[in-house]
Design an enzyme around this catalytic site. Structure first.
Site: not given
Ligand code: PLP
Length: 405
Positions: A196
């Site tokens: 991210k």
């Molecule tokens: C990455 C992601 C999540 C979950 O995040 P984590 O930190 O991996 O639990 C939820 N929604 C979307 C759209 C994501 O890309």
């Protein structure tokens, strides 16, 4: 150099796979973590609040609550809204499964809606047909890092008493005009997973302008206890009470130290992602059948993902074959996402059926995410473009089949 595709035994564009996403860790980050490791608190210490305040300042929200994943952030939002059995929450079909799983954790009912074929964002017109007297909330997903049209969503939902929420896990650093993602909904969930915008290893944050909601989420992440350890010791009291069923969703001070350090450069990284996107846009403008997702006017995209659609009429092979051929060329393409309700759990256990969201299902057959991360070099970008040109030229309708010059 042979122009034979690597999948047919030719030379690949790259020998080593270029991943679709990768974190950026610099020496400052390492130093910040080392310092936290040598401090008195590994968890529930002062760096948690420091990180929360810095995060809130970056997105321009009043409050930020740190948790240990984006999934925990979504769960905290659902719990704080008291979503429960019989409550319906509308979620787009194209998202990571965690979005709708969070509704299920609370025994609520996720109601999948379709998305725009050209942006893969959910709009008011996609939501409206699914509204019932049981609809409590909508979780808009800022797919790929582009904010949804929240003003339209509020216009639809506010008068009906439906809360607009944001899964902004892709979108830290994105803007609608001058307004930051993280301030566009009642509560917004962010993920700090390594692919991210910035990372704490695992981690998540919820932003909100509502102090009561923030306090409730801090309690929820800490077993539902009414005060944390540090407040107790300040009051010199042994007394604490569990007032609701919470979880241990705390983010450690070690992770928060990394987060504080990463936050200083997230703006720079989003700018670099935008520059890479511009280079991709220019290249694909000259490639028939290869179309980037549309941009909404007036937004700053965070470009967690750079997604292109391949026109099935332009190529002799399907997306699965394009995926394999590009992987063979050393390009780490990916697919984000299979419509959530097509996962076996949603189909077999919950009874969802294919055909529910035709635009999402159609788009899913055509999309690939290309490598996109701030430390990608210009020559990496050129490799991706060269591989896509090579593969699409070979498979284009009308191209000579199975031969290389
Ligand atoms: C990455 C992601 C999540 C979950 O995040 P984590 O930190 O991996 O639990 C939820 N929604 C979307 C759209 C994501 O890309």
């Amino acid at each position: 150099m042979s122009s034979a595709l690597a999948i047919d035994g030719g030379d690949p564009v790259r020998r080593e796979l270029l991943p679709y996403g990768r974190q950026t860790i610099e020496i400052d980050d390492v130093d910040a973590v080392t310092e936290a490791l040598q401090s008195a608190f590994l968890t529930t210490g002062p760096r948690v609040r420091e990180f929360e305040e810095a995060f809130a300042a970056v997105v321009g929200a009043e409050h930020a609550v740190a948790v240990n994943s984006g999934t925990a952030a979504l769960h905290a939002i659902m719990a704080t809204l008291d979503i429960g059995p019989g409550d319906e929450v509308i979620v787009p079909a194209i998202t990571f499964a965690a979005t709708s799983n969070a509704v299920l954790y609370q025994r609520g009912t996720p109601v999948f809606c379709d998305v725009d074929s050209r942006t893969l964002l959910v709009g008011a017109a996609d939501i409206e047909p699914h509204i019932t007297p049981r609809t409590r909330a909508v979780i808009a997903v800022d797919y790929a890092g582009q904010p949804c049209a929240y003003d339209d969503l509020h216009a639809l939902c506010q008068s009906r008493g439906i809360t607009v929420l944001s899964d902004a896990c892709h979108a830290l650093g994105a803007l609608e005009g001058t307004r930051s993602v993280g301030t566009l909904a009642e509560m917004s969930a962010f993920s700090l997973h390594p692919v991210k915008s910035m990372t704490t290893g695992e981690g998540g944050v919820i932003s909100t302008n509502d102090a009561k909601l923030a306090a409730r989420m801090r309690r929820f992440r800490n077993h539902g206890l009414d005060s944390d350890h540090r407040e107790r010791s300040r009051r010199d009291s042994w007394m604490y009470e569990m007032v609701e069923l919470g979880f241990n969703y705390r983010l450690t001070d070690v992770a928060c130290a990394l987060g504080i350090s990463q936050l200083k450069r997230v703006g720079e990284w989003v700018s670099r992602r935008n520059a890479i996107a511009k280079d991709y846009d220019r290249a694909f403008a000259a490639m028939p059948g290869v179309t980037p997702l549309d941009l909404r006017p007036g937004v700053r995209h965070a470009y967690h993902l750079y997604v292109v659609r391949f026109d099935p009429a332009a190529f002799k092979v399907d997306r699965a074959q394009l995926f394999k051929a590009l992987r063979a060329e050393g390009i780490g393409v990916n697919v984000h996402y299979i419509p959530v309700y097509l996962h076996p759990y949603y189909r077999d256990t919950l009874g969802f059926k294919a055909g529910r969201c035709p635009k999402a299902e159609g788009a899913y057959e055509q999309i690939l995410s290309l490598p996109m991360f701030p430390t990608m070099q210009d020559h990496d970008v050129r490799d991706v473009v060269a591989a896509i040109r090579k593969v699409t030229d070979a498979y284009r309708v009308g191209a000579q089949a199975g031969r290389s010059s």
